[in-house]
Scaffold this active site. Structure first.
Site, PDB file in Angstrom:
ATOM      1  N   GLY A 112       5.353  12.057  -2.084  1.00 47.16           N
ATOM      2  CA  GLY A 112       6.496  11.232  -1.734  1.00 47.16           C
ATOM      3  C   GLY A 112       6.293   9.790  -2.157  1.00 47.16           C
ATOM      4  O   GLY A 112       5.256   9.413  -2.709  1.00 47.16           O
ATOM      5  N   GLY A 136       7.067   5.681  -0.650  1.00 51.51           N
ATOM      6  CA  GLY A 136       7.434   4.866   0.499  1.00 51.51           C
ATOM      7  C   GLY A 136       7.560   3.406   0.125  1.00 51.51           C
ATOM      8  O   GLY A 136       7.517   3.035  -1.054  1.00 51.51           O
ATOM      9  N   GLY A 137       7.691   2.556   1.161  1.00 52.96           N
ATOM     10  CA  GLY A 137       7.855   1.138   0.920  1.00 52.96           C
ATOM     11  C   GLY A 137       6.642   0.483   0.289  1.00 52.96           C
ATOM     12  O   GLY A 137       6.758  -0.531  -0.389  1.00 52.96           O
ATOM     13  N   MET A 138       5.459   1.061   0.514  1.00 52.01           N
ATOM     14  CA  MET A 138       4.247   0.460  -0.025  1.00 52.01           C
ATOM     15  C   MET A 138       3.884   1.014  -1.392  1.00 52.01           C
ATOM     16  O   MET A 138       3.325   0.325  -2.232  1.00 52.01           O
ATOM     17  CB  MET A 138       3.084   0.680   0.935  1.00 52.01           C
ATOM     18  CG  MET A 138       1.843  -0.121   0.574  1.00 52.01           C
ATOM     19  SD  MET A 138       0.390   0.402   1.508  1.00 52.01           S
ATOM     20  CE  MET A 138      -0.016   1.935   0.673  1.00 52.01           C
ATOM     21  N   GLY A 139       4.175   2.299  -1.625  1.00 60.35           N
ATOM     22  CA  GLY A 139       3.781   2.878  -2.896  1.00 60.35           C
ATOM     23  C   GLY A 139       4.047   4.364  -2.944  1.00 60.35           C
ATOM     24  O   GLY A 139       4.799   4.918  -2.142  1.00 60.35           O
ATOM     25  N   ASP A 148       4.585   1.667  12.951  1.00 61.75           N
ATOM     26  CA  ASP A 148       5.600   2.611  12.490  1.00 61.75           C
ATOM     27  C   ASP A 148       5.334   4.001  13.056  1.00 61.75           C
ATOM     28  O   ASP A 148       5.374   4.998  12.331  1.00 61.75           O
ATOM     29  CB  ASP A 148       5.651   2.649  10.961  1.00 61.75           C
ATOM     30  CG  ASP A 148       6.934   3.296  10.431  1.00 61.75           C
ATOM     31  OD1 ASP A 148       7.915   3.362  11.195  1.00 61.75           O
ATOM     32  OD2 ASP A 148       6.948   3.730   9.260  1.00 61.75           O
ATOM     33  N   VAL A 180       2.631   8.396  -3.006  1.00 67.29           N
ATOM     34  CA  VAL A 180       1.584   9.202  -2.379  1.00 67.29           C
ATOM     35  C   VAL A 180       1.421  10.501  -3.167  1.00 67.29           C
ATOM     36  O   VAL A 180       2.412  11.199  -3.430  1.00 67.29           O
ATOM     37  CB  VAL A 180       1.925   9.521  -0.903  1.00 67.29           C
ATOM     38  CG1 VAL A 180       0.766  10.254  -0.246  1.00 67.29           C
ATOM     39  CG2 VAL A 180       2.231   8.236  -0.143  1.00 67.29           C
TER      40      VAL A 180
END
Length: 620
Positions: free
Chosen positions: A22, A24-27, A138, A29
């Site tokens: 997937g 996400g906001g950080m990077g 989170d 995976v």
């Protein structure tokens, strides 16, 4: 899992990529595999964030802190490179569905007993995160994975690194750091968050687990409307079981100072085992099988010859450069202090035999009947201790079992067992069903000790088939393993382990505070089930931002001996009286010990029961 595409790398660090999990906001995976075959989740930072020096500095600090988070309920950090063009961190992959998937798609709301155990497991994981100076920020149903042994929290800590490139609680695009519906009032207002914020989010997660919905409504009614309700209105607890109401209302207090701490929750909540409904446990097994099948298919398509197995590589070559995180995972745990006494009380022959052979309790004259005891039906060749690895390899065990068989009649409790997994140690007595020249059958069992408390169930029916005087085959249901003779008596610990061992900290890693980090392991002689392992640790206390203060934390832990073979297995550790408060809130895995000789010097390696680097100690 989605397949890799042309823009994806083949490997990141030592991890071979298998597919995309997937973004996400950080990077991004990835699902990957370690050199030892363990499934790993590798998180790679987005290029735009990697280009910001402040983010990179904080990301490096957060990864360092994450390596100190170890134990039950959190996935261990297995590798990282914060200096890479695109920084990355690899954590153990948990092949379990999320709480959101189980409640929303597969099963529905969980019963009250499961919710209480879920609360205890998540609170225990939060104690590790908070003790490392982190706040999750989170905690939501999608970040809670369910396994047979309990819940696992993922994606912890990195949110604060992302927050450094934002203004307060908002990102540069105006998005809130957190998930609407599972945020705290502090997060909604953009105020400074503390560990109490995670407790509020925990309360919302528990409501979802018990009812299938958020206590403040979904984002379908609008993000800002949901955030307003979180900050200003009472939670909607309609449909919540009465026995859960007090717990959850306490967690959802608007004032952070009015909420219980994670440690208080762990100390007060009772757990059940098995902790999930039977139909959910069946689904967990199916989910794990699908993950393994997908992993194997991805490996075949990529031409990866490495077998899809959770086992680490064997051998004892030169010790790798160790990180502090796996050490903490290996040598800290929250358990019941009385477990050591229970283990010694229920172990047969403790203190009655000595010497390396440990056979003083065997019959004189080769009859197989212990002196002073009535005759029984067990052949002499079966008497004594037998040890085997149920999961993992002989050099890197993940689950072990020891059986000590004494003489007795059919129906007597003639076998005592000690069973160790990564997260628990179970001891008990098994009833002798039958015995002949080459086979012994054990039936009904009683649990006599559980570390942690109330986590063990009685052992199932077991069959022992003799292959030679030193080897037998153990079976229980579909499980099968080879067992070999072990030591018995009051001196079960091999002599080479005895003494004090100290870690040498690298000034380049620990800087000016290097002398404030102390780690020493002492191993003393004793029988199986006694606390022969003692670990003393000291480190600087940190502030809310994770910076060292002038105060220090001092901890002393002990662990029960669970086997006499090398590598040496010990169970989860107990914080001793006199340790600082932070120590009792830190939990970890069982561990195994080995000694290697490198550059003319013996070194004690303390491994967690996971695919992670060992703590390395030198003889004092």
């Amino acid at each position: 899992m989605d397949p890799l595409n042309a823009e994806d790398p083949v490997a990141i660090g030592p991890f071979r990529l298998l597919g995309r999990l997937g973004t996400g906001g950080m990077g991004r995976v990835y699902l990957a595999r370690s050199a030892g075959g363990r499934a790993v989740a590798v998180k790679v930072v987005h290029p735009e964030l990697a280009a910001q020096d402040e983010f990179r500095r904080r990301f490096a600090r957060e990864v360092s802190a994450l390596e100190r988070v170890g134990g039950t309920g959190t996935a261990p950090v297995l590798g990282a490179d914060t200096e890479a063009d695109l920084p990355w961190v690899a954590v153990g992959y948990v092949p379990g569905p999320s709480l959101r998937t189980v409640v929303n798609e597969e099963h529905g709301p969980l019963p009250p007993a499961s919710v209480r155990t879920l609360a205890s497991g998540l609170a225990r994981a939060l104690t590790h995160i908070h003790a490392a100076g982190l706040v999750h920020r989170d905690l939501k149903p999608g970040n809670v994975l369910l396994t047979v042994d309990g819940p696992q929290i993922i994606d912890f800590g990195i949110a604060r690194a992302l927050d450094t490139v934002t203004d307060g609680g908002l990102t540069s695009t105006g998005a809130v750091v957190g998930s609407p519906g599972f945020m705290s009032p502090e997060q909604v207002r953009g105020e400074r968050v503390t560990p109490a914020s995670d407790i509020f989010c925990l309360g919302s997660v528990l409501v979802y687990a018990a009812t299938g919905r958020s206590p403040f409504g979904s984002s379908d009614s609008g993000v800002h409307a949901t955030m307003f309700r979180i900050a200003n209105e009472e939670p909607d607890l309609t449909g919540l079981a009465p026995e859960l109401t007090g717990l959850i209302r306490a967690c959802l207090a608007k004032d952070p100072t009015g909420r219980p701490s994670a440690t208080e929750l762990v100390d007060t909540l009772q757990v059940t085992d098995p902790w999930l409904p039977a139909e959910v446990l069946v689904r967990l097994g199916r989910h794990a099988a699908k993950v393994l099948e997908a992993e194997g298919s991805a490996a075949a398509e990529s031409g990866d010859p490495t077998p899809a197995t959770p086992l680490p590589p064997g051998g004892t070559a030169a010790p790798r450069r160790r990180r502090r995180g796996p050490l903490v995972a290996a040598v800290t745990a929250l358990v019941v202090a009385a477990a050591g006494a229970l283990a010694y009380t229920y172990w047969p022959g403790a203190g009655t035999a000595s010497g390396a052979d440990g056979h003083k309790n065997k019959a004189r004259g080769g009859t197989g009947t212990p002196a002073g005891r009535p005759s029984g039906i067990v052949p002499a060749t079966f008497l004594g201790a037998w040890e085997g690895v149920l999961q993992g390899s002989a050099s890197h065990p993940r689950e072990t079992l020891r059986l000590e068989i004494t003489q007795g009649a059919a129906g007597s409790k003639a076998a005592v067992y000690v069973h160790v997994t990564a997260e628990r140690l179970c001891m008990g007595r098994s009833r002798l069903v039958s015995a002949d020249e080459d086979k012994v059958v054990l039936g009904e069992s009683d649990v006599t000790a559980s570390v942690p408390a109330q986590r063990c169930t009685p052992s199932a029916r077991q069959t022992l088939t003799l292959r030679s005087p030193e080897v037998l085959v153990w079976t229980s249901g579909a499980a099968k393993a080879t067992f070999r003779k072990g030591r018995t008596g009051s001196e079960a610990l091999p002599a080479k382990f005895l003494g004090s061992w100290r870690m040498r900290n690298d000034p380049e890693l620990f800087g000016k505070n290097v002398d404030r980090y102390t780690d020493e392991v002492t191993l003393t002689q004793g029988p199986i089930g006694s606390a022969v392992f003692r670990y003393e640790q000291g480190y600087p206390r940190t502030d809310a931002e994770g910076n060292p203060t002038s105060e220090s934390v001092h901890c002393t832990f002990t662990a029960l001996l669970a086997g006499s073979s090398t590598p040496l297995v010990v169970g989860p550790q107990t914080a001793e009286p006199g340790s600082d408060a932070e120590c009792a809130a830190t939990a970890g895995m069982a561990s195994y010990l080995d000694i290697v000789r490198y550059k003319g010097e013996d070194r004690l390696l303390v491994y967690p029961m996971a695919d992670a680097e060992p703590g390395e100690f030198h003889k004092n």
